[in-house]
Design a protein around this motif. Structure first.
Motif, mmCIF file in Angstrom:
data_model
loop_
_atom_site.group_PDB
_atom_site.id
_atom_site.type_symbol
_atom_site.label_atom_id
_atom_site.label_comp_id
_atom_site.label_asym_id
_atom_site.label_seq_id
_atom_site.Cartn_x
_atom_site.Cartn_y
_atom_site.Cartn_z
ATOM 1 N N ALA A 225 0.841 -1.203 0.000
ATOM 2 C CA ALA A 225 0.000 0.000 0.000
ATOM 3 C C ALA A 225 0.874 1.250 0.000
ATOM 4 C CB ALA A 225 -0.933 -0.015 1.207
ATOM 5 N N LEU A 226 1.889 1.259 0.876
ATOM 6 C CA LEU A 226 2.763 2.437 0.967
ATOM 7 C C LEU A 226 3.546 2.633 -0.331
ATOM 8 C CD1 LEU A 226 4.162 1.905 4.593
ATOM 9 C CD2 LEU A 226 2.647 3.761 3.884
ATOM 10 N N ASP A 227 4.055 1.516 -0.900
ATOM 11 C CA ASP A 227 4.852 1.608 -2.125
ATOM 12 C C ASP A 227 4.030 2.150 -3.284
ATOM 13 O OD1 ASP A 227 7.274 0.858 -1.108
ATOM 14 O OD2 ASP A 227 7.060 -1.277 -1.600
ATOM 15 N N LYS A 228 2.768 1.709 -3.348
ATOM 16 C CA LYS A 228 1.894 2.188 -4.429
ATOM 17 C C LYS A 228 1.593 3.675 -4.220
ATOM 18 C CE LYS A 228 -0.440 1.538 -8.104
ATOM 19 N NZ LYS A 228 0.331 1.265 -9.325
ATOM 20 N N ASP A 233 3.353 10.697 -5.066
ATOM 21 C CA ASP A 233 4.176 11.826 -4.647
ATOM 22 C C ASP A 233 3.399 12.915 -3.895
ATOM 23 O OD1 ASP A 233 6.833 12.498 -4.625
ATOM 24 O OD2 ASP A 233 6.692 13.863 -6.331
ATOM 25 N N GLU A 234 2.410 12.512 -3.131
ATOM 26 C CA GLU A 234 1.653 13.489 -2.338
ATOM 27 C C GLU A 234 2.015 13.296 -0.872
ATOM 28 O OE1 GLU A 234 -2.331 12.448 -3.399
ATOM 29 O OE2 GLU A 234 -2.019 13.108 -5.468
ATOM 30 N N GLY A 240 4.711 12.705 6.108
ATOM 31 C CA GLY A 240 5.087 11.960 4.899
ATOM 32 C C GLY A 240 3.842 11.260 4.404
ATOM 33 N N LEU A 241 3.885 9.948 4.447
ATOM 34 C CA LEU A 241 2.690 9.138 4.144
ATOM 35 C C LEU A 241 2.353 8.417 5.431
ATOM 36 C CD1 LEU A 241 3.125 6.903 0.960
ATOM 37 C CD2 LEU A 241 1.061 8.097 1.691
ATOM 38 N N PHE A 269 13.624 13.289 3.318
ATOM 39 C CA PHE A 269 12.428 14.022 3.771
ATOM 40 C C PHE A 269 12.619 14.558 5.184
ATOM 41 C CE2 PHE A 269 7.913 14.585 4.972
ATOM 42 C CZ PHE A 269 7.378 15.083 3.793
ATOM 43 N N GLU A 270 12.149 15.783 5.377
ATOM 44 C CA GLU A 270 12.193 16.405 6.698
ATOM 45 C C GLU A 270 10.771 16.822 7.016
ATOM 46 O OE1 GLU A 270 15.163 19.510 7.035
ATOM 47 O OE2 GLU A 270 13.912 20.575 8.473
#
Ligand code: GTQ
Length: 346
Positions: A225-228, A233-234, A240-241, A269-270
């Motif tokens: 799910a996370l990889d998809k 890119d949102e 993050g996600l 990412f920060e």
């Protein structure tokens, strides 16, 4: 302002009425009703590389059966002797050696297992075994018989999350041991995932529990799910996600007292500064990075665990693409109308 003469009499007055179990509110109001959360919980990290060897040492000192549960509690140094990682939640790392059984019991406390290391051990809930792989979330709803076993060749380690302090607060703890070490195996392995966790639900299903009927949330699916999702890119500036484990019956938290989450931070990412009233326990699944909590910085890698107390500003920095599991008492606070977050504006 209290009159000067009277002010002198007040301490004596307070002492006098204490014998009758009376306390003047004016002495304590400031610390009872604070303008914002003031927690004894301290930002703390446990490096897996430090916990693992001492827990293995316990593995040679007593069996899982002797211990009932061979667990090292992650105790917050701000609340010594209380067996709490946050003011409302418990955390421990449990070890089960090849061939061992941690005998069946049941209790009012809800629990989950978040698998850290090992493959092929299991938790059985009322006889339904859920086999463990790293990153899986396995639930033990309150009041259900559960035992753990290790049919593999390797020691297996997992994070135990329980609502022990919440149940303690309400003085609502009951516990029973089963007459057998293992509950009879009456349900097929993987039954609950197939029946309730496939986007389908038996017609006319009537839930008998506030906890999700899905006993295992496999990491394979979570990661898919996370990889998809990362391909779109949102990114949420603060998270993050970030996904929440849900009960498919009502779309709410998978457990009534503990919210569980999985998040992905891309390399570099920060996150923006964030705080919320639910203290959060993080367990690193993959990647490496650091988290700044107030003026403290914790550098983490796989399997490290750290805690962010209530209402503490924090930011994550991901050196590599990182996956972080976390849990908190958020569903309780939300049910009571207490939960708040602050998405920045330091
Ligand atoms: O595996 O049932 O870490 O009852 C603490 C209490 C684990 C368990 C803990 C428990 C368990």
């Amino acid at each position: 302002m209290v009159d000067k003469e009277n002010a002198k009499k007040l301490p004596e007055y307070s002492d006098k009425i204490l014998a009758d179990n009376l306390v003047p509110l004016w002495d304590v109001l400031g610390k009872l009703v604070t303008p914002e959360p003031k927690s004894p919980c301290q930002p703390t990290m446990w490096k897996y590389s430090a916990v693992r060897p001492v827990l293995l040492e316990a593995g040679s000192l007593l069996t899982a059966k002797e211990a009932e549960r061979r667990v090292l509690i992650l105790e917050n140094p701000g609340m010594p002797g209380e067996s709490k990682i946050t003011t409302s939640l418990y955390a421990g790392i449990q070890l089960i050696m090849p061939g061992e059984i941690a005998p069946a019991h049941k209790h009012s406390q809800s629990a989950f297992r978040f698998i850290v290391e090992g493959e092929g051990a299991y938790t059985a809930v009322e006889g339904e075994k859920s086999y463990m792989s790293k990153g899986d979330l396995i639930l033990t709803p309150n009041g259900r018989w559960h035992d753990h076993g290790n049919e593999s060749e390797e020691p297996t380690f997992w994070l135990d999350g329980l609502d022990i302090p919440i149940v303690q607060f309400f003085d609502a703890s009951f516990m029973e041991h089963h007459s057998e070490d293992t509950h009879p195996h009456v349900i097929d392995d993987g039954d609950s995932v197939a029946r309730y966790g496939s986007g389908l639900m038996p017609v006319d299903f009537e839930p008998t529990s506030l906890t999700s009927p899905v006993m295992k949330y496999p990491y394979k699916r979570t990661k898919q799910a996370l990889d998809k999702m990362k391909q779109s890119d949102e990114w949420d500036p603060c998270h993050g996600l970030r996904l929440m484990y849900v009960n498919p019956v009502d779309g709410k938290s998978a457990m009534p007292t503990m919210g569980a989450f999985m998040q992905l931070l891309p390399k570099g990412f920060e996150t923006s500064s964030y705080r919320s009233t639910d203290a959060m326990v993080f367990s690193v699944v993959e990647g490496s990075g650091k988290t700044q909590i107030g003026d403290k910085v914790f550098e983490w890698g796989p399997n490290d665990i750290f805690v962010v107390p209530s209402w503490h500003h924090h930011q994550h920095f991901a050196d590599d693409e990182s996956v972080l599991f976390s849990y908190s008492d958020r569903p309780v606070q939300q049910a009571l109308g207490l939960w708040r977050e602050d998405r920045g504006n330091r």
